[in-house]
Motif scaffolding. Sequence first.
Motif, PDB file in Angstrom:
ATOM      1  N   PRO A   1       0.773  -1.148  -0.059  1.00 49.82           N
ATOM      2  CA  PRO A   1      -0.102  -0.026   0.110  1.00 49.82           C
ATOM      3  C   PRO A   1       0.824   1.354   0.105  1.00 49.82           C
ATOM      4  N   SER A   2       2.143   1.318   0.552  1.00 50.54           N
ATOM      5  CA  SER A   2       3.035   2.484   0.587  1.00 50.54           C
ATOM      6  C   SER A   2       3.256   2.906  -0.775  1.00 50.54           C
ATOM      7  N   THR A   3       3.256   1.964  -1.865  1.00 52.68           N
ATOM      8  CA  THR A   3       3.393   2.560  -3.320  1.00 52.68           C
ATOM      9  C   THR A   3       2.319   3.328  -3.742  1.00 52.68           C
ATOM     10  N   ALA A   4       1.117   3.395  -3.226  1.00 51.61           N
ATOM     11  CA  ALA A   4      -0.054   3.954  -3.630  1.00 51.61           C
ATOM     12  C   ALA A   4      -0.113   5.737  -2.957  1.00 51.61           C
ATOM     13  N   SER A   5       0.826   5.705  -2.119  1.00 49.20           N
ATOM     14  CA  SER A   5       1.158   7.181  -1.639  1.00 49.20           C
ATOM     15  C   SER A   5       1.549   8.033  -2.388  1.00 49.20           C
ATOM     16  N   PRO A   6       1.048   9.398  -2.410  1.00 47.32           N
ATOM     17  CA  PRO A   6       1.234  10.417  -3.361  1.00 47.32           C
ATOM     18  C   PRO A   6       2.657  10.682  -3.501  1.00 47.32           C
ATOM     19  N   ASP A   7       3.440  10.523  -2.295  1.00 45.71           N
ATOM     20  CA  ASP A   7       5.019  10.586  -2.329  1.00 45.71           C
ATOM     21  C   ASP A   7       5.625   9.442  -3.142  1.00 45.71           C
ATOM     22  N   ALA A   8       5.149   8.330  -3.353  1.00 45.70           N
ATOM     23  CA  ALA A   8       5.819   7.179  -4.175  1.00 45.70           C
ATOM     24  C   ALA A   8       5.163   6.854  -5.429  1.00 45.70           C
ATOM     25  N   THR A   9       4.301   7.261  -5.825  1.00 48.27           N
ATOM     26  CA  THR A   9       3.497   6.974  -7.229  1.00 48.27           C
ATOM     27  C   THR A   9       4.397   7.206  -8.315  1.00 48.27           C
ATOM     28  N   HIS A  10       4.797   8.675  -8.222  1.00 47.39           N
ATOM     29  CA  HIS A  10       5.823   9.111  -9.550  1.00 47.39           C
ATOM     30  C   HIS A  10       7.083   8.356  -9.420  1.00 47.39           C
ATOM     31  N   LEU A  11       7.728   7.849  -8.295  1.00 49.05           N
ATOM     32  CA  LEU A  11       8.802   7.296  -8.103  1.00 49.05           C
ATOM     33  C   LEU A  11       8.825   5.790  -8.657  1.00 49.05           C
ATOM     34  N   VAL A  12       7.840   5.035  -8.424  1.00 49.41           N
ATOM     35  CA  VAL A  12       7.917   3.525  -8.780  1.00 49.41           C
ATOM     36  C   VAL A  12       7.859   3.118 -10.004  1.00 49.41           C
ATOM     37  N   PRO A  13       9.114   2.518 -10.408  1.00 50.67           N
ATOM     38  CA  PRO A  13       9.104   2.112 -12.127  1.00 50.67           C
ATOM     39  C   PRO A  13       8.225   0.608 -12.299  1.00 50.67           C
ATOM     40  N   PHE A  14       7.103   0.813 -12.481  1.00 48.24           N
ATOM     41  CA  PHE A  14       6.370  -0.444 -12.838  1.00 48.24           C
ATOM     42  C   PHE A  14       6.768  -0.994 -14.143  1.00 48.24           C
ATOM     43  N   PRO A  15       6.871  -2.082 -14.498  1.00 44.10           N
ATOM     44  CA  PRO A  15       6.693  -3.386 -13.504  1.00 44.10           C
ATOM     45  C   PRO A  15       8.039  -3.904 -13.118  1.00 44.10           C
ATOM     46  N   LYS A  16       9.186  -3.200 -13.378  1.00 46.86           N
ATOM     47  CA  LYS A  16      10.377  -3.690 -12.741  1.00 46.86           C
ATOM     48  C   LYS A  16      10.430  -3.647 -11.364  1.00 46.86           C
ATOM     49  N   PHE A  17       9.609  -2.850 -10.666  1.00 39.31           N
ATOM     50  CA  PHE A  17       9.465  -2.701  -9.318  1.00 39.31           C
ATOM     51  C   PHE A  17       9.305  -4.150  -8.691  1.00 39.31           C
ATOM     52  N   TYR A  18       8.094  -4.638  -9.193  1.00 41.25           N
ATOM     53  CA  TYR A  18       7.401  -5.984  -8.588  1.00 41.25           C
ATOM     54  C   TYR A  18       8.396  -7.142  -8.798  1.00 41.25           C
ATOM     55  N   ALA A  19       9.227  -7.143 -10.060  1.00 36.64           N
ATOM     56  CA  ALA A  19      10.077  -8.232 -10.007  1.00 36.64           C
ATOM     57  C   ALA A  19      11.318  -8.102  -8.993  1.00 36.64           C
ATOM     58  N   ASP A  20      11.782  -6.836  -8.910  1.00 39.75           N
ATOM     59  CA  ASP A  20      12.855  -6.464  -7.865  1.00 39.75           C
ATOM     60  C   ASP A  20      12.699  -6.980  -6.582  1.00 39.75           C
ATOM     61  N   SER A  21      11.460  -6.140  -6.120  1.00 39.89           N
ATOM     62  CA  SER A  21      10.938  -6.235  -4.724  1.00 39.89           C
ATOM     63  C   SER A  21      10.126  -7.361  -4.157  1.00 39.89           C
ATOM     64  N   HIS A  22       9.837  -8.197  -5.089  1.00 38.72           N
ATOM     65  CA  HIS A  22       8.736  -9.589  -4.616  1.00 38.72           C
ATOM     66  C   HIS A  22       9.802 -10.714  -3.834  1.00 38.72           C
ATOM     67  N   PRO A  23      10.953 -10.870  -4.491  1.00 36.79           N
ATOM     68  CA  PRO A  23      11.958 -12.026  -3.953  1.00 36.79           C
ATOM     69  C   PRO A  23      12.658 -11.285  -2.898  1.00 36.79           C
ATOM     70  N   LEU A  24      12.979 -12.315  -1.889  1.00 41.88           N
ATOM     71  CA  LEU A  24      13.844 -11.706  -0.792  1.00 41.88           C
ATOM     72  C   LEU A  24      15.259 -11.993  -0.786  1.00 41.88           C
ATOM     73  N   ILE A  25      15.989 -11.380  -0.199  1.00 37.10           N
ATOM     74  CA  ILE A  25      17.589 -11.339  -0.416  1.00 37.10           C
ATOM     75  C   ILE A  25      17.971 -12.846   0.152  1.00 37.10           C
ATOM     76  N   LEU A  26      18.712 -13.489  -0.597  1.00 45.39           N
ATOM     77  CA  LEU A  26      19.199 -14.659  -0.165  1.00 45.39           C
ATOM     78  C   LEU A  26      20.724 -14.951  -0.196  1.00 45.39           C
ATOM     79  N   TYR A  27      21.048 -15.297   1.224  1.00 46.41           N
ATOM     80  CA  TYR A  27      22.318 -15.425   1.278  1.00 46.41           C
ATOM     81  C   TYR A  27      22.677 -17.108   1.268  1.00 46.41           C
TER      82      TYR A  27
END
Length: 352
Positions: free
Chosen positions: A62-88
Motif C-alpha cells: 500500500p505504500s506504493t499508492a502514497s502520493p509521495d511514491a507513485t511518481h517514483l515507482v518504476p512499474f513493472p520492474k519494481f515488482y520483479a525486484d521487490s517481491h523476492p527476498l535477499i538470499l544468503y
Amino acid sequence: MAAASESAECHLKSLSRDLLVDVMGRLDGLSLAAAACTCTELQDVATQERGLWESLCQATWPSTASPDATHLVPFPKFYADSHPLILYDGDSVSKRGRSKLQSESLPEDLVSLVDVYYKGECVLSKVIDGIPEAWNGGGGEHQKWFADCPFELDVVKFDYSQGMRVEDEVDAAEEDEGGDFSKELQDDIRMSWILLNKKTQKSVNLSSWKPLTVQKSWISNNNYTLQFGCVVPVDDGLLPQGLAECVITARCERTKEEGSSKSGLKWEEIGMSIKDMVGAHLGGKKSLVVLHQALYCPRSNNQEEVQKGYARFERKKKEMKRARDYKETLANGLCLSVEIIIFATLYHTFFL
C-alpha cells in the motif's frame, strides 16, 4: 501440441485488448509473469499496460499508492525486484555486486517504502524519502558526524517522554495468562521494507517478511520486540568478514481494543541499522555502501530457502564468537602466566 498452441494464440488475437487487460488484472504477480511468457499477445499486454502492475503493486504494498511514491515507482520492474527476498547462499561476496562497490547510493537517491501487516491486513504504511539524518543543512561537520556515527533509519520513533504506565503492566500480565502472544506475533506479523534507488530505479526488499525473532520485554509483559532483516555479502575491503547484517527492529505494545475483548497493537518503534558479524553498528558511510550492495544481491521467492540462509549465517556468527572467545581466553591466560613469572622473578631478586 503445436497446433493447439497456434489455435489458442488465434483465439487470443480475436479478443479485444480491453478484455485481455481485464482478465490479466485478476492474476497475482507470479501468474501474470508466467502468462506473459506464453505468447506475444499476452507479453505485449503485460509489458505495455503499466496499470496492471501498478494495481498489483499497490495491492501488495500500500505504500506504493502514497502520493509521495507513485511518481517514483518504476512499474513493472519494481515488482520483479521487490517481491523476492535477499538470499544468503553461503558465498562471502556476491560476484555480481563486486563491480558495483566502486560507486555508492547517495542518501538523497534512496526511498524506503515500509508496510506492516497484522493478520493479513496492512496496519502501517510509510514512505521515507532519503535519509533525514544524512542531509539537514549541517554542512561538512554534520556529514563527518553521519559518516562516523552508528547508522539508523527510523520509521516510527519511540517517545521516551511518555514512559510506561504501571496499570499497563498489570493488564498485560492478566492478558498473557490466556496464551503465548509471542507465537501469535510470529505467525501473524509480516513486514516489508523496500529500498528504492530513484536514479538507477533498482529496488530490493530488506526485510525477511516473517519475524526472525520475537521477544517479550522484561519490563512489561505487553511489550514485544520483533526483529526482521537480511544478510548482505560485501567486499572484503569494506568488512573483513565479507558480510553485513541489515537489522530491522520493531517494538510494539499489545493493547485491548475499546469495547472489545480483541487485542490490537500499538507500534512504538520501527527502525533499521547495519551491523557487522560481531554485532558492531556500522557508521553512515559504510552503511550506505552496504545498502547499495543490497540492490545487487541474489534473491529468491522461496521463503524456506531464505530462512535456511539466515540460519546458516547465525551459525557462522556463533562459530566466529566461539573462536574469538577462545582467543581471548588464551590471551588472558598467557597474560596471567607472564604476570606470575614477572612477580616471581621480582620477588626472587629483591627478597631472596
